[in-house]
Design a protein around this motif. Structure first.
Motif, PDB file in Angstrom:
ATOM      1  N   VAL A 122      40.154  39.879  33.960  1.00  0.00           N
ATOM      2  CA  VAL A 122      40.645  39.233  35.179  1.00  0.00           C
ATOM      3  C   VAL A 122      40.461  37.732  35.035  1.00  0.00           C
ATOM      4  O   VAL A 122      39.344  37.254  34.790  1.00  0.00           O
ATOM      5  CB  VAL A 122      39.907  39.747  36.435  1.00  0.00           C
ATOM      6  N   MET A 123      41.554  36.998  35.163  1.00  0.00           N
ATOM      7  CA  MET A 123      41.520  35.537  35.079  1.00  0.00           C
ATOM      8  C   MET A 123      41.670  34.955  36.485  1.00  0.00           C
ATOM      9  O   MET A 123      42.578  35.343  37.229  1.00  0.00           O
ATOM     10  CB  MET A 123      42.651  35.045  34.180  1.00  0.00           C
ATOM     11  N   LEU A 124      40.775  34.023  36.851  1.00  0.00           N
ATOM     12  CA  LEU A 124      40.776  33.416  38.179  1.00  0.00           C
ATOM     13  C   LEU A 124      40.960  31.903  38.075  1.00  0.00           C
ATOM     14  O   LEU A 124      40.785  31.301  37.013  1.00  0.00           O
ATOM     15  CB  LEU A 124      39.455  33.717  38.902  1.00  0.00           C
TER      16      LEU A 124
ATOM     17  N   PHE B  56      33.322  39.148  47.490  1.00  0.00           N
ATOM     18  CA  PHE B  56      32.708  39.758  46.300  1.00  0.00           C
ATOM     19  C   PHE B  56      32.402  41.238  46.501  1.00  0.00           C
ATOM     20  O   PHE B  56      31.867  41.894  45.616  1.00  0.00           O
ATOM     21  CB  PHE B  56      31.421  39.013  45.939  1.00  0.00           C
ATOM     22  N   HIS B  57      32.728  41.754  47.666  1.00  0.00           N
ATOM     23  CA  HIS B  57      32.447  43.157  47.974  1.00  0.00           C
ATOM     24  C   HIS B  57      33.232  44.058  47.018  1.00  0.00           C
ATOM     25  O   HIS B  57      34.332  43.732  46.582  1.00  0.00           O
ATOM     26  CB  HIS B  57      32.848  43.449  49.426  1.00  0.00           C
ATOM     27  N   GLU B  58      32.657  45.200  46.709  1.00  0.00           N
ATOM     28  CA  GLU B  58      33.294  46.133  45.781  1.00  0.00           C
ATOM     29  C   GLU B  58      34.713  46.487  46.254  1.00  0.00           C
ATOM     30  O   GLU B  58      34.918  46.849  47.410  1.00  0.00           O
ATOM     31  CB  GLU B  58      32.454  47.407  45.676  1.00  0.00           C
ATOM     32  N   GLY B  59      35.660  46.362  45.369  1.00  0.00           N
ATOM     33  CA  GLY B  59      37.046  46.716  45.683  1.00  0.00           C
ATOM     34  C   GLY B  59      37.901  45.582  46.223  1.00  0.00           C
ATOM     35  O   GLY B  59      39.131  45.708  46.269  1.00  0.00           O
ATOM     36  N   ILE B  60      37.287  44.474  46.611  1.00  0.00           N
ATOM     37  CA  ILE B  60      38.071  43.391  47.231  1.00  0.00           C
ATOM     38  C   ILE B  60      38.887  42.628  46.190  1.00  0.00           C
ATOM     39  O   ILE B  60      40.052  42.280  46.438  1.00  0.00           O
ATOM     40  CB  ILE B  60      37.153  42.446  48.042  1.00  0.00           C
ATOM     41  N   LEU B  61      38.318  42.367  45.010  1.00  0.00           N
ATOM     42  CA  LEU B  61      39.096  41.702  43.957  1.00  0.00           C
ATOM     43  C   LEU B  61      40.310  42.551  43.585  1.00  0.00           C
ATOM     44  O   LEU B  61      41.423  42.025  43.445  1.00  0.00           O
ATOM     45  CB  LEU B  61      38.216  41.450  42.728  1.00  0.00           C
ATOM     46  N   ASP B  62      40.115  43.854  43.472  1.00  0.00           N
ATOM     47  CA  ASP B  62      41.254  44.747  43.176  1.00  0.00           C
ATOM     48  C   ASP B  62      42.306  44.661  44.271  1.00  0.00           C
ATOM     49  O   ASP B  62      43.513  44.651  43.994  1.00  0.00           O
ATOM     50  CB  ASP B  62      40.765  46.198  43.043  1.00  0.00           C
TER      51      ASP B  62
ATOM     52  N   LYS C 256      40.440  46.674  52.130  1.00  0.00           N
ATOM     53  CA  LYS C 256      40.259  47.962  51.450  1.00  0.00           C
ATOM     54  C   LYS C 256      41.220  49.011  52.000  1.00  0.00           C
ATOM     55  O   LYS C 256      41.774  49.830  51.259  1.00  0.00           O
ATOM     56  CB  LYS C 256      38.802  48.425  51.578  1.00  0.00           C
ATOM     57  N   LYS C 257      41.442  48.975  53.307  1.00  0.00           N
ATOM     58  CA  LYS C 257      42.360  49.934  53.922  1.00  0.00           C
ATOM     59  C   LYS C 257      43.792  49.686  53.439  1.00  0.00           C
ATOM     60  O   LYS C 257      44.528  50.628  53.125  1.00  0.00           O
ATOM     61  CB  LYS C 257      42.283  49.816  55.445  1.00  0.00           C
TER      62      LYS C 257
ATOM     63  N   THR D 201      41.081  33.414  54.151  1.00  0.00           N
ATOM     64  CA  THR D 201      39.913  32.796  53.521  1.00  0.00           C
ATOM     65  C   THR D 201      39.342  33.718  52.450  1.00  0.00           C
ATOM     66  O   THR D 201      39.020  33.285  51.335  1.00  0.00           O
ATOM     67  CB  THR D 201      38.827  32.475  54.567  1.00  0.00           C
ATOM     68  N   SER D 202      39.226  35.002  52.764  1.00  0.00           N
ATOM     69  CA  SER D 202      38.671  35.974  51.816  1.00  0.00           C
ATOM     70  C   SER D 202      39.484  36.032  50.534  1.00  0.00           C
ATOM     71  O   SER D 202      38.933  35.979  49.423  1.00  0.00           O
ATOM     72  CB  SER D 202      38.631  37.371  52.450  1.00  0.00           C
ATOM     73  N   VAL D 203      40.805  36.142  50.671  1.00  0.00           N
ATOM     74  CA  VAL D 203      41.668  36.305  49.500  1.00  0.00           C
ATOM     75  C   VAL D 203      41.657  35.039  48.644  1.00  0.00           C
ATOM     76  O   VAL D 203      41.541  35.108  47.406  1.00  0.00           O
ATOM     77  CB  VAL D 203      43.099  36.673  49.930  1.00  0.00           C
ATOM     78  N   LEU D 204      41.762  33.873  49.280  1.00  0.00           N
ATOM     79  CA  LEU D 204      41.793  32.628  48.509  1.00  0.00           C
ATOM     80  C   LEU D 204      40.471  32.388  47.789  1.00  0.00           C
ATOM     81  O   LEU D 204      40.452  32.032  46.604  1.00  0.00           O
ATOM     82  CB  LEU D 204      42.144  31.445  49.419  1.00  0.00           C
ATOM     83  N   ARG D 205      39.345  32.595  48.472  1.00  0.00           N
ATOM     84  CA  ARG D 205      38.045  32.424  47.803  1.00  0.00           C
ATOM     85  C   ARG D 205      37.886  33.427  46.671  1.00  0.00           C
ATOM     86  O   ARG D 205      37.348  33.103  45.605  1.00  0.00           O
ATOM     87  CB  ARG D 205      36.902  32.565  48.819  1.00  0.00           C
ATOM     88  N   CYS D 206      38.345  34.652  46.889  1.00  0.00           N
ATOM     89  CA  CYS D 206      38.229  35.679  45.863  1.00  0.00           C
ATOM     90  C   CYS D 206      38.983  35.277  44.599  1.00  0.00           C
ATOM     91  O   CYS D 206      38.499  35.481  43.481  1.00  0.00           O
ATOM     92  CB  CYS D 206      38.760  37.007  46.397  1.00  0.00           C
ATOM     93  N   LEU D 207      40.152  34.666  44.759  1.00  0.00           N
ATOM     94  CA  LEU D 207      40.969  34.262  43.615  1.00  0.00           C
ATOM     95  C   LEU D 207      40.525  32.926  43.020  1.00  0.00           C
ATOM     96  O   LEU D 207      41.044  32.514  41.982  1.00  0.00           O
ATOM     97  CB  LEU D 207      42.439  34.174  44.029  1.00  0.00           C
ATOM     98  N   GLY D 208      39.575  32.248  43.677  1.00  0.00           N
ATOM     99  CA  GLY D 208      39.027  31.012  43.133  1.00  0.00           C
ATOM    100  C   GLY D 208      39.580  29.739  43.730  1.00  0.00           C
ATOM    101  O   GLY D 208      39.339  28.650  43.206  1.00  0.00           O
TER     102      GLY D 208
END
Length: 541
Positions: A134-136, A183-189, A253-254, A276-283
């Protein structure tokens, strides 16, 4: 051949790339930064007789020309800003590689394969890794356009997984704690799934402007089966009330687990929290931002317009502009090489579906610097955000010939107490000064007039108006409270050396926080005669 990622290598990569908070055992790396990989071959590797290269592929149709199929050659010396690999350690059949990536690399999920052959091209063998890479984006890398040089700000806007989102009125600002959970499990996916589900080709994922624009569209489900369905009706019986959410995790997740079925329901703070969650997750550094007295300009006039007929009755079908008690969107941080210098830094992006942009419900990224100076001709959607924070509220009256005349303008009606969580604390930070010059200053007036020239009513400021009679409305205390009487004082003042006769039209109405009127409570017409420099005060309860 095995492609090894034993614990120490994985943890070293994760620690050096600031990805150690993500769950799982994938190789999660940030672009523009060297990472390590170990290979176990079926015999010792010799640079004198053997060749080796790596292939990284992303998207359904990887192409070298599009940057979605990357061929990484083996070299003796690594150079910056290119895909290269170097052997840094060899023990028997095991080799350790140090690999470079450019700071413009396409982000997302890559499949990895290793090809070996003899120098003569004989005995070629390709081995596919069972693990993906996974590249961020990389806010720690100076060459990356999302680079942020302040460590405290990076910790806040990339690594902090909780925050505060503000709501209410400018007199009564409330805050809700929000779990971004990037960073919660499954959120990056889930975030990678959103990118895959969008209509953006993988080759576009190297540019954060493109990515942010797509995320803005995909967080709402208005026209593309995105993450959240907006609902302002008050009836949420077939879903979850927007006010019940306090975390992005369950929503993302849903959405992912149902293969992209939109989640019910969201309003602006929910759209912003998930963004905010998605943008921070992607860097991409990001924050949720609340604007109080936030205008919704529906006709790109760059003004908030209120229309009356000849009898000073509101013309409902024309009064589509509104002012919300509060509205929540996002800032994200990036350079803007596509804009003139000075427009990098914070960019406004809004996932709440309000108006379409190039045919899709999305908004931004709009340079906050451009908004502040009224340069609304700079993309993307700068006019809409400008109107939200700094439009004048213009009152128009219909003439007998069907035209409209400007009868009054409020210059301080919108864009108050623009708020976000402070860096490193749960305090509220007021960032109004980033979005607009000091209210009433010459710079602020120039910005408003500059912006209006590019709107659908460019002549709004072409005719100077007599402004020697001022009207000031004040409310006692902190503002209206549920179940408590509201007391208003209205001060009309003649600031000229001549007598003035005028009529004060007052109307009290109940409205939702979105600025939509529910009903009129009280209307009055009061003739007022003022001597030179005289004031007239009226108190209403």
């Amino acid at each position: 051949m095995n492609i090894l990622k034993p614990g120490n290598i994985l943890h070293t990569n994760r620690r050096e790339h600031h990805t150690d908070l993500y769950h799982g055992d994938e190789l999660i790396i940030r672009r523009g930064q060297t990472f390590q990989m170990e290979l176990e071959l079926n015999r010792p590797f010799s640079a004198d007789t053997d060749k080796l290269h790596l292939d990284l592929k992303t998207g359904p149709l990887p192409m070298v020309s599009k940057g979605t199929h990357v061929i990484i050659p083996l070299v003796e010396h690594l150079e910056d800003e290119r895909w290269e690999a170097k052997i840094v350690k060899q023990t028997g059949n095991n080799i350790r590689l140090s690999i470079n990536s450019p700071a413009s690399a396409v982000i997302g999920l890559y499949g990895l394969s290793v090809t070996t052959s003899s120098l003569k091209g004989e005995a070629t063998a390709t081995h596919n890794s069972s693990k993906n890479i996974v590249m961020l984006f990389n806010p720690w890398c100076e060459e990356d356009t999302v680079f942020m040089d302040d460590e405290d700000e990076r910790n806040e806007y990339v690594l902090n997984d909780t925050g505060r989102i503000y709501y209410g009125t400018e007199k009564q600002i409330g805050a809700r704690t929000w779990n971004f959970g990037q960073f919660h499990e499954g959120i990056l996916d889930a975030c990678l799934f959103i990118l895959e589900k969008s209509d953006m080709p993988p080759s576009g994922r190297g540019d954060p402007v493109n990515v942010v624009r797509v995320i803005s569209a995909m967080i709402n489900a208005q026209d593309d089966f995105g993450v959240l369905i907006g609902n302002w009706s008050g009836d949420y019986s077939d879903g979850v009330s927007p006010a019940a959410w306090s975390s992005s995790v369950e929503i993302l997740k849903k959405y992912h687990s149902t293969n992209g079925t939109p989640v019910s329901y969201g309003q602006c703070w929910v759209f912003s929290g998930v963004t905010t969650s998605v943008l921070r997750c992607l860097g991409i550094p990001a924050r949720s931002v609340t604007n109080f007295q936030s205008a919704h300009d529906t006709d790109v006039s760059l003004t908030t317009d209120v229309y009356f007929d000849a009898n000073m009755e509101p013309i409902d079908y024309l009064n589509s502009d509104s002012v919300w008690n509060f509205h929540v969107w996002n800032d994200c941080w990036m350079a803007r090489p596509d804009l003139p210098p000075g427009n990098g830094g914070w960019q406004a992006v809004d996932s709440t579906p309000q108006e379409t942009s190039q045919g899709t419900f999305r908004c931004g990224p709009a340079s906050v610097s451009a908004i502040r100076s009224g340069q609304v001709y700079l993309k993307h959607d700068t006019p809409f955000v400008f109107a939200e924070v700094n439009s004048d509220k213009i009152y128009w009256q219909k003439n007998l010939d069907g035209t409209f005349s400007q009868i009054y303008s409020e210059k301080k009606a919108v864009g108050h107490n623009i708020s976000t969580k402070a860096v490193g604390s749960d305090e509220r930070a007021d960032i109004t000064h980033l979005y607009k010059h000091q209210e009433g200053s010459e710079e602020e007036r120039i910005a408003v007039e500059t912006a209006s020239r590019y709107g659908s009513k460019p002549d709004v400021y072409s005719v100077p108006m007599a402004e020697d009679v001022s009207v000031e409305v004040k409310m006692e205390g902190e503002g209206p409270r549920m179940g408590v009487d509201a007391k208003l004082s209205i001060l009309v003042k003649n600031q000229s050396p001549h007598p003035r006769q005028t009529t004060l039209h007052s109307q009290v109405a109940v409205m939702y926080y979105t600025g939509v009127l529910k009903g009129t409570i009280k209307k009055e017409e009061i003739p007022v005669e003022l001597l030179p420099n005289e004031g007239w005060l009226s108190t209403r309860g």
